[in-house]
Design a protein around this motif. Structure first.
Motif, PDB file in Angstrom:
ATOM      1  N   THR A 161      -1.458  26.868  23.553  1.00 43.33           N
ATOM      2  CA  THR A 161      -2.327  26.291  24.490  1.00 43.33           C
ATOM      3  C   THR A 161      -3.174  27.371  25.288  1.00 43.33           C
ATOM      4  O   THR A 161      -4.238  27.300  25.784  1.00 43.33           O
ATOM      5  CB  THR A 161      -1.855  25.260  25.509  1.00 43.33           C
ATOM      6  OG1 THR A 161      -0.839  25.817  26.448  1.00 43.33           O
ATOM      7  CG2 THR A 161      -1.291  24.344  24.637  1.00 43.33           C
ATOM      8  N   ARG A 187      -5.860  28.926  23.250  1.00 47.03           N
ATOM      9  CA  ARG A 187      -7.044  27.911  23.340  1.00 47.03           C
ATOM     10  C   ARG A 187      -7.871  28.045  24.636  1.00 47.03           C
ATOM     11  O   ARG A 187      -8.673  27.806  24.721  1.00 47.03           O
ATOM     12  CB  ARG A 187      -6.518  26.616  22.692  1.00 47.03           C
ATOM     13  CG  ARG A 187      -7.619  25.598  22.583  1.00 47.03           C
ATOM     14  CD  ARG A 187      -8.694  26.183  21.498  1.00 47.03           C
ATOM     15  NE  ARG A 187      -9.987  25.386  21.512  1.00 47.03           N
ATOM     16  CZ  ARG A 187     -10.033  24.236  20.900  1.00 47.03           C
ATOM     17  NH1 ARG A 187      -9.111  23.521  20.036  1.00 47.03           N
ATOM     18  NH2 ARG A 187     -11.110  23.725  20.863  1.00 47.03           N
ATOM     19  N   LEU A 199      -2.979  19.331  22.251  1.00 47.06           N
ATOM     20  CA  LEU A 199      -3.403  20.437  21.513  1.00 47.06           C
ATOM     21  C   LEU A 199      -3.446  19.981  20.023  1.00 47.06           C
ATOM     22  O   LEU A 199      -4.333  19.892  19.347  1.00 47.06           O
ATOM     23  CB  LEU A 199      -2.812  21.917  21.773  1.00 47.06           C
ATOM     24  CG  LEU A 199      -3.466  23.029  20.859  1.00 47.06           C
ATOM     25  CD1 LEU A 199      -4.942  23.136  21.199  1.00 47.06           C
ATOM     26  CD2 LEU A 199      -2.579  24.313  21.050  1.00 47.06           C
TER      27      LEU A 199
END
Length: 421
Positions: A338, A341, A388
């Motif tokens: 995460t 991202r 996610l």
């Protein structure tokens, strides 16, 4: 070694500097409305510029300038005021050759060696404007109006204008003669500075704050009694236009200002009550361009406003500008994938013009939420590993506590619409 900030200077820290930014934004917006263009001059100039431009007999030149010799043996001075550098640039860059008038504004630090006190520092900041190429008294009134509108725009109350005419080279010698004749019998009672001024620039005796000097000059001849047939109607027209512009003012025949280059109109901005004294001021200087090497017939007028004094006055009046310091979205990420991202999500938010922040200390969820709260964020977006995998993200409104789960690719649009509601 314990390093400390130099006396008479200050750090503008986060939480305080936003007030300055707000004030500067108001100044820039007003200058745009009045069709002024910004100019930026060096922090130091040739010393002779200030000696000739500001005046040998002024306190600035005699007592307050930061002057030094550089490695090439040249005498340089940190700028103590903004007008002389702008005039030098106007002349050096031949701006006088273009269409007139020329309307310029500046903001930045100035330097004077004086006793530090509230609202008065050795490094201080000014907002100033200058207009070249016109003698019209309507311009004088417009300049005064611009300064007055600046104070009201930042939220300052109870500001008024004091106004005077200090004449011109045609009528000032007659006043000088009458003033010297009046003061000479009292010469020994004047302070040492005014005894010197009596010889070199007697009008500045009227501006002395010494109690004895003020008392001795109460009945001294005033410049308004000696205005020539150019200066008298000019002054009347300035007053008429200030009435039209609804700028509150009163005539103060003792107002001189501390700089030698002023001619005709001189003015100051003050608070109606004793909450800090003079905020700034200015005047006309029809001979200054010629004094620094420019064309003989190139008039000018301007003002310089001390920004530290504005900040102090706002504090005294308990005026808090509407400043938003928080971010639009604080991104919380939980897990290595995460975090990666999160890099692209932050980029998307910022490219959309949204302020965004994230945790950089790899903290747990609770600690990240506390960090989001401290940042003043409007929304927090929480991206865990489960979210996610599902290509979703949780968005929470920190003011209401409401939250919802949305598609990951909708985050930017969601925050943008939410922050504009």
């Amino acid at each position: 070694m314990n390093y400390r900030i130099p006396r008479g200077t200050s750090d503008l820290l986060p939480g305080e500097v936003e007030r300055w930014q707000y004030m500067e934004e108001k100044a820039r917006e007003l200058c745009r409305l009045y069709h002024f263009s910004e100019i930026r001059t060096p922090l130091f100039e040739q010393t002779e510029l200030f000696r000739r431009g500001v005046g040998e007999t002024t306190d600035i030149v005699e007592k307050e300038m930061y002057t030094f010799e550089d490695r090439g043996g040249r005498s340089l001075t940190l700028r103590p005021e903004g007008t002389a550098p702008v005039v030098r640039s106007f002349v050096e860059n031949k701006m006088y050759a273009g269409p007139q008038p020329t309307k310029l504004y500046y903001m930045g630090p100035m330097f004077r060696y004086e006793r530090p006190q509230a609202g008065r520092q050795r490094q201080f900041h000014q907002f100033g404007v200058e207009v070249f190429g016109t003698r019209e008294p309507e311009v004088d009134a417009e300049i005064i109006d611009l300064g007055y509108r600046f104070y009201t725009a930042v939220g300052l109350r109870k500001v008024r204008v004091e106004l005077n005419s200090v004449g011109c080279p045609r009528c000032r010698p007659v006043h000088r003669e009458a003033l010297v004749k009046f003061l000479t019998p009292h010469r020994e009672e004047l302070c040492k500075d005014c005894q010197s001024r009596l010889e070199r620039n007697p009008m500045r005796v009227l501006d002395c704050k010494n109690e004895t000097c003020s008392r001795l000059t109460e009945d001294a001849p005033k410049m308004l009694q000696f205005l020539c047939d150019d200066c008298a109607p000019h002054f009347e027209t300035v007053k008429e236009n200030l009435d039209l512009l609804e700028v509150p003012y009163e005539v103060n025949p003792r107002l001189v200002r501390g700089l030698d280059y002023y001619t005709q109109t001189a003015f100051e901005y003050l608070l109606e009550e004793a909450e800090g004294g003079s905020l700034g001021g200015g005047g006309r200087y029809n001979g200054l361009v010629e004094e620094v090497g420019g064309p003989a017939d190139m008039p000018g007028i301007g003002f310089g406003l001390g920004l530290e004094r504005v900040i102090l006055a706002l504090e005294q009046q308990e005026v808090n500008p509407p400043i938003r310091r928080g971010v639009d979205c604080f991104l919380v990420t939980l897990g290595a994938a995460t975090k990666k991202r999160g890099v692209s999500l932050l980029k998307q938010l910022r490219e959309a013009g949204l302020s965004a922040e994230r945790d950089y200390l790899d903290r747990k969820l609770k600690a990240q939420l506390k960090a989001a709260d401290r940042s003043g964020a409007a929304y927090v977006a929480i991206l865990g590993e489960d979210e996610l995998e599902e290509d979703r993200i949780v968005v929470k409104n920190l003011s209401t506590g409401e939250q919802e789960t949305i598609q990951l690719d909708q985050l930017t649009d969601y925050i943008r619409h939410a922050c504009t509601r």
